[in-house]
Design a protein around this motif. Structure first.
Motif, PDB file in Angstrom:
ATOM      1  N   GLY A 123      11.142  29.571  40.532  1.00 14.26           N
ATOM      2  CA  GLY A 123      10.902  29.834  41.571  1.00 14.26           C
ATOM      3  C   GLY A 123      10.823  29.665  42.632  1.00 14.26           C
ATOM      4  O   GLY A 123      10.151  29.264  42.740  1.00 14.26           O
ATOM      5  N   VAL A 124      11.611  30.876  44.237  1.00 16.38           N
ATOM      6  CA  VAL A 124      11.035  30.059  45.656  1.00 16.38           C
ATOM      7  C   VAL A 124      10.827  31.166  46.137  1.00 16.38           C
ATOM      8  O   VAL A 124      11.401  32.425  46.607  1.00 16.38           O
ATOM      9  N   GLU A 125       9.314  32.023  46.508  1.00 13.85           N
ATOM     10  CA  GLU A 125       8.881  32.959  47.150  1.00 13.85           C
ATOM     11  C   GLU A 125       7.609  32.766  48.562  1.00 13.85           C
ATOM     12  O   GLU A 125       7.275  31.371  48.301  1.00 13.85           O
ATOM     13  N   ASP A 126       8.602  32.570  49.818  1.00 14.46           N
ATOM     14  CA  ASP A 126       7.680  32.704  51.148  1.00 14.46           C
ATOM     15  C   ASP A 126       7.319  30.946  50.957  1.00 14.46           C
ATOM     16  O   ASP A 126       6.458  30.234  50.943  1.00 14.46           O
ATOM     17  N   GLY A 132       9.231  28.319  36.120  1.00 17.50           N
ATOM     18  CA  GLY A 132       9.570  29.286  35.430  1.00 17.50           C
ATOM     19  C   GLY A 132      10.030  29.336  34.119  1.00 17.50           C
ATOM     20  O   GLY A 132       9.594  29.547  32.918  1.00 17.50           O
ATOM     21  N   GLU A 133      10.918  28.103  33.800  1.00 20.45           N
ATOM     22  CA  GLU A 133      11.218  27.248  32.172  1.00 20.45           C
ATOM     23  C   GLU A 133      11.406  25.853  32.266  1.00 20.45           C
ATOM     24  O   GLU A 133      11.935  25.085  33.354  1.00 20.45           O
ATOM     25  N   VAL A 134      10.883  25.362  31.515  1.00 20.67           N
ATOM     26  CA  VAL A 134      11.479  24.139  31.085  1.00 20.67           C
ATOM     27  C   VAL A 134      12.293  24.015  30.292  1.00 20.67           C
ATOM     28  O   VAL A 134      11.329  23.901  29.061  1.00 20.67           O
ATOM     29  N   LEU A 135      13.389  22.960  29.651  1.00 25.45           N
ATOM     30  CA  LEU A 135      13.910  23.164  29.266  1.00 25.45           C
ATOM     31  C   LEU A 135      14.541  22.163  28.791  1.00 25.45           C
ATOM     32  O   LEU A 135      15.234  21.587  29.976  1.00 25.45           O
ATOM     33  N   THR A 136      14.509  21.588  27.178  1.00 22.04           N
ATOM     34  CA  THR A 136      15.083  20.002  27.031  1.00 22.04           C
ATOM     35  C   THR A 136      15.609  20.217  25.868  1.00 22.04           C
ATOM     36  O   THR A 136      15.947  20.958  24.515  1.00 22.04           O
TER      37      THR A 136
END
Length: 615
Positions: A123-126, A132-136
């Motif tokens: 996620g990008v904030e300021d 958020g998650e790493v999926l393999t």
């Protein structure tokens, strides 16, 4: 169209209209994301469900020199492919705005048997990244070469912050309805003088055509045929043709010269569909596109937006042509011509929006959900500030020309309506009809024996809604049939005294013998040993056509003439005509009978005088 069918259509239009207003006017909530995809497999595809990219940029940060590397980014999917058995690492970074729904957020990762695919979602904030998650997906699934693995994403977005953004509306103020048009049909009796694309031609069936044209096996280089096509298209709300084009001085190019000339006279739009699935060099592509722009784009009929001529390009990814290839082509075309053209690509891969001015798909039969697919793609295209073109189709059936072929049932018009609903929901700049006359693949809306004017009628209803206008009905034709005889010839004079055009006129003549030579400049087909059909594509108001029939028989000729108004109303005339020889024979027979009667009366009187002599 029946009353019940009309009600269904208007209900569908109301639904599409409601969706269009909401999509065009309300801002949307979207999540700023950074997505990093790394793969050591030779191919991988990541498909998002209920998550769509509405804006994105990407770059290859590792493995840029991998063999045959191809990266494609769609509104809901990411695809990476390399040379077979290439296990080198490729990593791409995508900065995107993603719109999500409140239900069933998931991800499907597919890949080859080699290596693994890893997805990281931030996620990008300021300006700060938050993992958020790493999926393999690693290893393989026995019995399934796609090696699929599915992940639930519902919890991923709960920790991210959404921002408000707005989706721009149409780039083109006045919506445009176009149809893909195939000018490649030839008939030795027509303008081209050769057979082209028609095979196994008979009166009851054409071997290479899924359905049978009401106009018969016509010739695309016949200007009367072109004119009636254009007038029919206009009568049902179509604004222009996108003409399949295969090269300089090709059959289609020769036809295009006539199409442009007639379109100029008919106030109708024309452009080309550049057929790129050919093994040709970049230099040839530049030369051909430059030729089209120089030769045709100055014509009043050539399709333009704000003065810029529009060209559609088919299958831009064929032969591994990536965005940089096409960007270079467009630069050279501009250098050669000085014409600032608008190019619209056949792909949903938004990476091509770096160089193209808009996107479309040619044949939408691969789309499973037209509403979500078209709405999602439209958002992505619009946020690039580009042109969104949605495609509709009545169905598909190419089983006559391909084995095993593909088939999409028309479902009595329901499939066509489904594609229109999805197109209208996306509020497109333009809608493309696939197709006006691709007879080989059974995707035509042009009138056929099987469907008549049904699909033109459906088109007209949707066109009125899309363009927010009412199409005026065309006046009716009124044809009369006169026959005169000269020796053993019959001269048929077909006269349209009505105020409207007659389209798809067919004249069936019964006979015992007909001269083998060409008896007129019309296309004709034998029906059987005792009848022939002549095809007249267009008979304008106050126009007449004559057909000379050199028959050797003395019997009466039965003429059956069928024609249609531009609205699709059908009319039939049946008439018997006697040849001059037949009239002579009839007169001789009458004289002979009179002499027989007079002779009989004379003999009878003589007998009576002898039997009853006068006293």
């Amino acid at each position: 169209m029946g009353k019940r069918h009309l009600i269904i259509v208007f209900l569908l239009l109301y639904v599409a209209f409601s969706m269009r207003l909401v999509g065009a006017q309300e801002p949307v909530q979207a999540y700023p994301l950074r997505i990093v995809v790394s793969t050591t497999s030779d191919w991988t595809r990541l498909t998002l469900f209920n998550v769509s990219f509405i804006r994105l940029n990407y770059s290859v940060v590792s493995g840029v020199n991998a063999s045959q590397l191809r990266c494609s980014i769609f509104f809901n999917a990411i695809s990476i492919s390399k040379g077979k058995q290439d296990a080198s690492n490729v990593t791409i970074v995508i900065d995107a705005l993603a719109q999500v729904e409140d239900r069933n957020l998931s991800l499907l990762i597919e890949k080859g048997d080699l290596g693994e695919t890893v997805l990281k979602i931030y996620g990008v904030e300021d300006g700060e990244l938050r993992l958020g998650e790493v999926l393999t997906n690693s290893g393989s699934v026995q019995g399934d070469p796609r090696n699929p693995r599915r992940f639930n994403l519902t919890g991923v977005f709960r920790g991210f912050k959404a921002v408000e953004t707005s989706i721009p509306g149409r780039k083109i103020v006045e919506p445009v309805l176009l149809a893909f048009y195939y000018p490649w049909y030839g008939n030795p009796q027509g303008g081209s003088g050769v057979w082209s694309h028609w095979e196994g031609v008979g009166y009851r069936e054409i071997g290479s055509s899924t359905h049978y044209p009401l106009f018969g096996p016509y010739d695309s280089q016949d200007e009367n045929l072109i004119r009636v096509h254009i007038r029919l298209a206009k009568a049902f709300g179509v604004d222009g043709f996108v003409c399949s084009w295969w090269g300089i001085d090709s059959f289609e190019d020769i036809a295009l010269r006539k199409i442009v000339r007639v379109a100029n006279e008919e106030n109708f739009n024309v452009t080309i569909y550049y057929e790129s699935v050919r093994d040709i060099s970049k230099e040839q592509i530049v030369n051909e596109l430059s030729y089209v722009l120089r030769r045709y784009s100055g014509a009043p009929s050539f399709l333009k937006i704000n003065g810029s001529p529009i060209i559609f390009i088919y299958s831009v990814s064929a032969y591994d042509r990536d965005p940089s290839f096409w960007g270079s082509v467009m630069e050279e075309v501009w250098f050669e011509t000085g014409i600032n053209a608008t190019f619209i690509a056949d792909t949903f891969d938004t990476s091509y929006l770096r160089v193209f001015d808009g996107l479309h798909t040619y044949n939408p039969i691969w789309v499973e959900d037209f509403n979500s697919t078209y709405v999602g793609e439209a958002k992505s295209v619009r946020l690039f500030g580009k042109i969104w073109v949605a495609t509709v189709s009545p169905g598909y059936d190419d089983r006559k020309i391909r084995v095993p072929g593909s088939y999409v049932d028309r479902r009595d018009g329901a499939y066509y309506e489904e594609t229109w609903r999805g197109a209208l929901a996306s509020d497109p700049d333009m809608i493309l009809i696939c197709t006006w006359n691709e007879w080989h693949e059974g995707s035509e809306i042009k009138p056929s024996r099987e469907y008549g004017f049904r699909y033109l009628g459906l088109t007209g209803g949707f066109a009125e809604f899309f363009k927010e206008t009412e199409i005026e009905a065309s006046p009716n034709p009124l044809i009369s049939l006169e026959g005169t005889t000269v020796d053993s010839n019959i001269l048929l004079n077909i006269i349209n005294s009505g105020s409207g055009d007659a389209a798809a006129v067919s004249v069936i003549v019964s006979h015992e013998e007909i001269a083998v030579k060409q008896v007129s400049n019309l296309i004709r087909l034998p029906i059987n040993e005792s009848s022939t059909c002549f095809f007249i594509p267009l008979l304008e108001s106050e126009q007449d056509v004559s057909i000379s029939l050199p028959f050797g028989s003395n019997e009466a000729k039965v003429i059956v003439l069928t024609y249609f108004s531009l609205n699709g109303d059908a009319f039939t005339i049946r008439k018997e005509i006697f040849s001059a020889a037949s009239h002579g024979d009839q007169s001789f027979k009458m004289i002979f009978i009179v002499f027989l009667i007079l002779g009989f009366i004379s003999i009878l009187l003589l007998f009576l005088r002898k039997r009853f002599p006068a006293k």
